[in-house]
Design an enzyme around this catalytic site. Structure first.
Site, mmCIF file in Angstrom:
data_model
loop_
_atom_site.group_PDB
_atom_site.id
_atom_site.type_symbol
_atom_site.label_atom_id
_atom_site.label_comp_id
_atom_site.label_asym_id
_atom_site.label_seq_id
_atom_site.Cartn_x
_atom_site.Cartn_y
_atom_site.Cartn_z
ATOM 1 N N GLU A 137 0.826 -1.203 0.000
ATOM 2 C CA GLU A 137 0.000 0.000 0.000
ATOM 3 C C GLU A 137 0.865 1.259 0.000
ATOM 4 O O GLU A 137 1.934 1.283 0.594
ATOM 5 C CB GLU A 137 -0.855 0.036 1.268
ATOM 6 C CG GLU A 137 -1.802 -1.132 1.399
ATOM 7 C CD GLU A 137 -2.535 -1.120 2.729
ATOM 8 O OE1 GLU A 137 -3.425 -1.952 2.903
ATOM 9 O OE2 GLU A 137 -2.203 -0.283 3.598
ATOM 10 N N CYS A 166 2.837 -6.068 15.289
ATOM 11 C CA CYS A 166 2.091 -5.270 16.279
ATOM 12 C C CYS A 166 0.660 -5.805 16.344
ATOM 13 O O CYS A 166 0.015 -6.003 15.310
ATOM 14 C CB CYS A 166 2.094 -3.794 15.887
ATOM 15 S SG CYS A 166 3.749 -3.106 15.787
ATOM 16 N N CYS A 191 4.789 -7.562 7.223
ATOM 17 C CA CYS A 191 5.688 -7.080 8.273
ATOM 18 C C CYS A 191 5.867 -8.159 9.329
ATOM 19 O O CYS A 191 4.910 -8.813 9.723
ATOM 20 C CB CYS A 191 5.104 -5.817 8.905
ATOM 21 S SG CYS A 191 6.198 -5.068 10.114
ATOM 22 N N CYS A 228 -2.477 1.177 8.407
ATOM 23 C CA CYS A 228 -1.516 0.327 7.714
ATOM 24 C C CYS A 228 -2.051 -1.084 7.428
ATOM 25 O O CYS A 228 -2.470 -1.797 8.330
ATOM 26 C CB CYS A 228 -0.309 0.269 8.631
ATOM 27 S SG CYS A 228 1.044 -0.621 7.995
ATOM 28 N N CYS A 230 3.052 8.275 2.071
ATOM 29 C CA CYS A 230 3.456 7.291 3.073
ATOM 30 C C CYS A 230 3.871 6.020 2.325
ATOM 31 O O CYS A 230 3.062 5.410 1.619
ATOM 32 C CB CYS A 230 2.272 7.034 4.008
ATOM 33 S SG CYS A 230 2.618 5.771 5.234
HETATM 34 S S1 SF4 Z 1 2.518 -1.094 12.876
HETATM 35 FE FE1 SF4 Z 1 2.288 -2.764 11.379
HETATM 36 S S2 SF4 Z 1 3.698 -2.272 9.698
HETATM 37 FE FE2 SF4 Z 1 4.270 -0.982 11.460
HETATM 38 S S3 SF4 Z 1 5.845 -2.176 12.531
HETATM 39 FE FE3 SF4 Z 1 3.906 -2.755 13.486
HETATM 40 S S4 SF4 Z 1 3.210 -4.583 12.337
HETATM 41 FE FE4 SF4 Z 1 4.818 -3.586 11.122
#
Ligand code: SF4
Length: 360
Positions: A102, A130, A126, A348, A119
């Site tokens: 994206e 998170c 990833c 995100c 962005c």
């Molecule tokens: S917010 Fe999402 S993209 Fe950013 S570091 Fe954490 S898991 Fe990865």
């Protein structure tokens, strides 16, 4: 006399944006063309936003043909676009190997003070994972190349140019952990500055906090802003929200940020995503203010954009404003970022996620 390429050398076209001007000069030299054509190509691509070699009218026609056989300026397909009121646009790009990422364009201000921010993603998916983020679901598939990072920015810059506007700011805050794709991120910052003319101080590199890489970045003379995605003011809460934080001590991250500030003179930004009932208590504001004042860092508060499969909730606006007031009362320099994301799936990974989920 320029040499015609053989069919075998040109069956797979390379991504032009992966090549520096110097590398393109070498390629030209291999075929007997003078080096200055590389600078002409660069001007067409980055200043005129021309994508077809056939339209680069000051190049010899034989060279245009050869470039077209050897290179593609853009290699991704725009699979989907999501627009929000106010002009925020999110693009879902699919790369030739089928991976998708994206890119978001966020407008702010108008006329003389217009700010147009892109962005960028640096990885497909990833690994940081998170708990509140859609990009982390499913892990990381691969790193993006420099060309793929630049293509995202150039697509947005071209779109803005077509309506008389300019790209003014770049944030590396899209999908992926930029410092886990370190070499590409650093090279992309340099080339965004050199080729697209984005001031280095208008480029922000965001990280979940990799102390070794932050220190290394401090020595690159990039002048970019460093944004630490903190999201929790204590090690204990941070470990619950960010699996990678298990292995990375928060004090070590903050020490590295202090060093970044000391060596670069650039103020670090603390990104803090407010999650209702999780990290938005008055006590959290006091703890966060302590960190921010100790670092002389600015706090950027965001309100969470909910993700369908995840249990986190967006706090009310009143709650967010109360948190902001508590922060300021405790001496922190902070502001609450306008959410432009809900309508554009702009948190995100959400557009990609929605696109990949089976209908129904
Ligand atoms: S917010 Fe999402 S993209 Fe950013 S570091 Fe954490 S898991 Fe990865």
């Amino acid at each position: 006399m320029p040499v015609e390429p053989t069919a075998g050398e040109t069956t797979a076209r390379s991504h032009l944006l992966d090549f520096t001007t110097e590398e393109l000069e070498l390629w030209l030299d291999d075929f007997g063309w003078p080096a200055f054509h590389a600078r002409q190509v660069r001007r067409w691509v980055f200043e005129q936003h021309v994508r077809r070699f056939a339209d680069m009218t000051d190049l010899p026609s034989g060279l245009r043909r050869q470039l077209d056989e050897g290179f593609a300026v853009f290699v991704a397909d725009e699979v989907e676009r999501s627009n929000a009121p106010g002009g925020t646009a999110k693009l879902l790009l699919r790369w030739p190997d089928g991976a998708s990422t994206e890119t978001v364009m966020i407008p702010a201000g108008d006329h003389g003070r217009a700010r147009r921010t892109v962005c960028l993603s640096t990885q497909v998916g990833c690994n940081v994972g998170c708990r509140f983020c859609a990009s982390g679901i499913g892990g990381m598939r691969r790193n993006l190349s420099v060309g793929e990072v630049l293509e995202q920015a150039l697509r947005i810059a071209a779109e803005l140019a077509s309506r008389g506007e300019s790209l003014t700011h770049v944030v590396f805050m899209g999908m992926g952990e930029p410092l886990a794709n370190y070499g590409v991120t650093v090279e992309a910052v340099r080339r965004l500055n050199r080729a697209l003319g984005i001031g280095r101080r208008r480029i922000t590199v965001s990280t979940v906090g990799l102390p070794k890489q932050i220190r290394r970045l401090a020595g690159e003379d990039l002048q970019a802003t460093l944004a630490l995605s903190l999201h929790a003011p204590t090690s204990e809460l941070r470990r619950r929200l960010i699996p990678w934080a298990e292995a990375i001590d928060l004090d070590a991250v903050l020490d590295a940020c202090r060093e970044y500030f000391r060596r670069t003179g650039r103020e670090v930004t603390l990104e803090y995503c407010l999650l209702a009932g999780v990290n938005d208590e008055p006590e959290h504001a006091r703890q966060l203010a302590e960190i921010a004042t100790g670092l002389r860092a600015h706090v950027n508060l965001m309100m969470y954009n909910p993700v369908v499969e995840l249990p986190f909730v967006r706090p009310s606006r009143n709650r967010a404003i109360a948190f902001l007031k508590d922060l300021r009362a405790a001496g922190a320099n902070a502001h609450l970022r306008h959410s432009r994301g809900l309508e554009a799936d702009a948190a995100c990974g959400q557009l990609r996620r929605r696109h990949e989920l089976p209908a129904g």
